[in-house]
Design an enzyme around this catalytic site. Structure first.
Site, PDB file in Angstrom:
ATOM      1  CE1 TYR A  12      -4.026   2.126   0.651  1.00  0.00           C
ATOM      2  CE2 TYR A  12      -2.576   3.288   2.154  1.00  0.00           C
ATOM      3  CZ  TYR A  12      -3.752   3.226   1.445  1.00  0.00           C
ATOM      4  OH  TYR A  12      -4.664   4.267   1.514  1.00  0.00           O
ATOM      5  CE  LYS A  33      -3.494   5.023  -1.683  1.00  0.00           C
ATOM      6  NZ  LYS A  33      -4.575   5.458  -2.580  1.00  0.00           N
TER       7      LYS A  33
HETATM    8  P1  NAD Z   1     -13.463   2.361   0.487  1.00  0.00           P
HETATM    9  O1  NAD Z   1     -13.036   0.950   0.628  1.00  0.00           O
HETATM   10  O2  NAD Z   1     -14.793   2.761   0.988  1.00  0.00           O
HETATM   11  O3  NAD Z   1     -13.352   2.850  -1.019  1.00  0.00           O
HETATM   12  C1  NAD Z   1     -12.503   2.298  -1.984  1.00  0.00           C
HETATM   13  C2  NAD Z   1     -13.266   2.243  -3.274  1.00  0.00           C
HETATM   14  O4  NAD Z   1     -12.403   1.752  -4.313  1.00  0.00           O
HETATM   15  C3  NAD Z   1     -14.462   1.279  -3.178  1.00  0.00           C
HETATM   16  O5  NAD Z   1     -15.617   1.937  -3.644  1.00  0.00           O
HETATM   17  C4  NAD Z   1     -14.065   0.150  -4.099  1.00  0.00           C
HETATM   18  O6  NAD Z   1     -15.166  -0.465  -4.761  1.00  0.00           O
HETATM   19  C5  NAD Z   1     -13.145   0.860  -5.077  1.00  0.00           C
HETATM   20  N1  NAD Z   1     -12.306  -0.085  -5.794  1.00  0.00           N
HETATM   21  C6  NAD Z   1     -11.513  -1.051  -5.275  1.00  0.00           C
HETATM   22  N2  NAD Z   1     -10.934  -1.764  -6.257  1.00  0.00           N
HETATM   23  C7  NAD Z   1     -11.377  -1.227  -7.421  1.00  0.00           C
HETATM   24  C8  NAD Z   1     -11.156  -1.517  -8.785  1.00  0.00           C
HETATM   25  N3  NAD Z   1     -10.352  -2.523  -9.161  1.00  0.00           N
HETATM   26  N4  NAD Z   1     -11.774  -0.751  -9.717  1.00  0.00           N
HETATM   27  C9  NAD Z   1     -12.610   0.255  -9.359  1.00  0.00           C
HETATM   28  N5  NAD Z   1     -12.848   0.583  -8.089  1.00  0.00           N
HETATM   29  C10 NAD Z   1     -12.250  -0.158  -7.128  1.00  0.00           C
HETATM   30  O7  NAD Z   1     -12.312   3.188   1.220  1.00  0.00           O
HETATM   31  P2  NAD Z   1     -11.982   4.759   1.145  1.00  0.00           P
HETATM   32  O8  NAD Z   1     -11.387   5.094   2.446  1.00  0.00           O
HETATM   33  O9  NAD Z   1     -13.144   5.541   0.662  1.00  0.00           O
HETATM   34  O10 NAD Z   1     -10.817   4.784   0.051  1.00  0.00           O
HETATM   35  C11 NAD Z   1     -10.818   5.667  -1.051  1.00  0.00           C
HETATM   36  C12 NAD Z   1      -9.393   6.085  -1.381  1.00  0.00           C
HETATM   37  O11 NAD Z   1      -8.892   6.864  -0.298  1.00  0.00           O
HETATM   38  C13 NAD Z   1      -8.403   4.920  -1.558  1.00  0.00           C
HETATM   39  O12 NAD Z   1      -7.535   5.216  -2.640  1.00  0.00           O
HETATM   40  C14 NAD Z   1      -7.656   4.902  -0.251  1.00  0.00           C
HETATM   41  O13 NAD Z   1      -6.362   4.360  -0.394  1.00  0.00           O
HETATM   42  C15 NAD Z   1      -7.618   6.396   0.057  1.00  0.00           C
HETATM   43  N6  NAD Z   1      -7.363   6.688   1.481  1.00  0.00           N
HETATM   44  C16 NAD Z   1      -8.305   6.470   2.440  1.00  0.00           C
HETATM   45  C17 NAD Z   1      -7.998   6.768   3.772  1.00  0.00           C
HETATM   46  C18 NAD Z   1      -8.989   6.583   4.888  1.00  0.00           C
HETATM   47  O14 NAD Z   1      -8.609   6.782   6.055  1.00  0.00           O
HETATM   48  N7  NAD Z   1     -10.215   6.252   4.642  1.00  0.00           N
HETATM   49  C19 NAD Z   1      -6.744   7.286   4.107  1.00  0.00           C
HETATM   50  C20 NAD Z   1      -5.809   7.483   3.093  1.00  0.00           C
HETATM   51  C21 NAD Z   1      -6.126   7.191   1.781  1.00  0.00           C
END
Ligand code: NAD
Length: 266
Positions: free
Chosen positions: A165, A169
């Site tokens: 991961y 990133k």
């Molecule tokens: P989440 O799991 O709710 O959302 C991730 C989304 O990505 C889901 O809707 C999923 O269906 C989609 N996804 C996964 N594989 C896929 C694919 N092959 N094709 C299309 N879509 C796909 O989690 P989130 O927290 O909303 O994550 C969204 C983004 O934010 C991610 O890139 C994550 O790394 C980043 N992020 C989140 C956090 C946090 O604390 N929530 C922190 C840092 C970064």
């Protein structure tokens, strides 16, 4: 100050949950027509589309796996069929497959890199091609197009047990800055958002039990973030209010990237 994204079309990947869902809802509220991309679960995406339409907005749900070139090409082609052009890409899709490095399978390494990094490349490339072929849209936006990559504080902070991961990133950071350097002259703006701990499905498990209290020790501002915190930044980065912001990562992390362990003299 009111932000208007009227006459603009935004494509948000991974918008059936969490940060993508929040971003799609906020972009629609600001007046953009929104493509709600989902990977495998159409139902929550369709529900969000209904909600946006009920509020007077425009939206459509389109399924595609962002790690698959053909599916990404189809996603962008369908976006154009529906709305005729594209102004904003929020490359948000991402996932985790955690394990200590000695136990990490090649399959889990590849899945995370393919979705979190290659997916960002494929979507950014398709968006750039579309921006360049449609050209400037005077009166709609000062930029020819805007790309917002969803990165993480882990583009900066190493993360034991999550090397795939963190590597993905870290890759997004240099991908974003290299693209920004390449296309700035064409008035295409490219930036990243690096969230810290935001309450979504991705960290639901980590927040359970005393997880949230432990997490708070890493957040100087003293609260876990909400999807809305990130959505507000997405709308700003997509708008002309940020027209001189280019090649930058906006950390939305309550100070998580400030090395909070050094409070009290380390
Ligand atoms: P989440 O799991 O709710 O959302 C991730 C989304 O990505 C889901 O809707 C999923 O269906 C989609 N996804 C996964 N594989 C896929 C694919 N092959 N094709 C299309 N879509 C796909 O989690 P989130 O927290 O909303 O994550 C969204 C983004 O934010 C991610 O890139 C994550 O790394 C980043 N992020 C989140 C956090 C946090 O604390 N929530 C922190 C840092 C970064």
């Amino acid at each position: 100050m009111q932000i208007s994204l009227q006459q603009q079309v935004a494509l948000v990947t991974g918008a059936s949950s969490g940060l993508g869902e929040g971003a799609a809802r906020a972009l629609a509220a600001a007046g953009a027509a929104v493509v709600v991309n989902y990977n495998s679960h159409a139902e929550p995406a369709e529900k969000l589309v209904e909600e946006i339409r009920a509020a007077g907005g425009q939206a459509v749900a389109i399924g595609a796996d962002v790690s698959q070139e053909e599916q990404v090409e189809k996603l962008f082609a369908q976006t154009l069929e529906h709305f005729g052009h594209l102004d904003i890409l929020v490359a948000n899709s991402g996932l985790q497959k955690d394990a200590p490095l000695v136990d990490m399978s090649l399959a889990d390494w590849n899945t995370v890199i393919n979705v979190n990094l290659t997916g960002q490349f494929l979507c950014a490339r398709a968006a750039l091609r579309q921006f360049i072929s449609q050209g400037m849209r005077p009166g709609v936006s000062r930029a020819m197009g805007k790309i917002i990559h969803m990165s993480s504080v882990h583009q900066l902070i190493p993360w034991a047990g999550h090397a795939n991961y963190a590597a993905s990133k870290g890759g997004v950071d240099l991908l974003m800055r290299s693209i920004a350097q390449e296309v700035g002259e064409q008035h295409i703006r490219v930036n990243s958002i690096a969230p810290g701990a935001i309450r979504t499905a991705i960290n639901q498990q980590a927040m359970q039990g005393d997880g949230e209290a432990k997490m708070l020790k890493l957040i100087p501002y003293g609260r876990v973030g909400e999807a809305e915190d990130v959505a507000n930044a997405v709308v700003w980065l997509a708008s002309d209010l940020s027209d001189y912001v280019h090649g930058t990562t906006l950390f939305i992390d309550g100070g998580m990237s400030l090395y909070p362990e050094f409070r009290g003299n380390g």
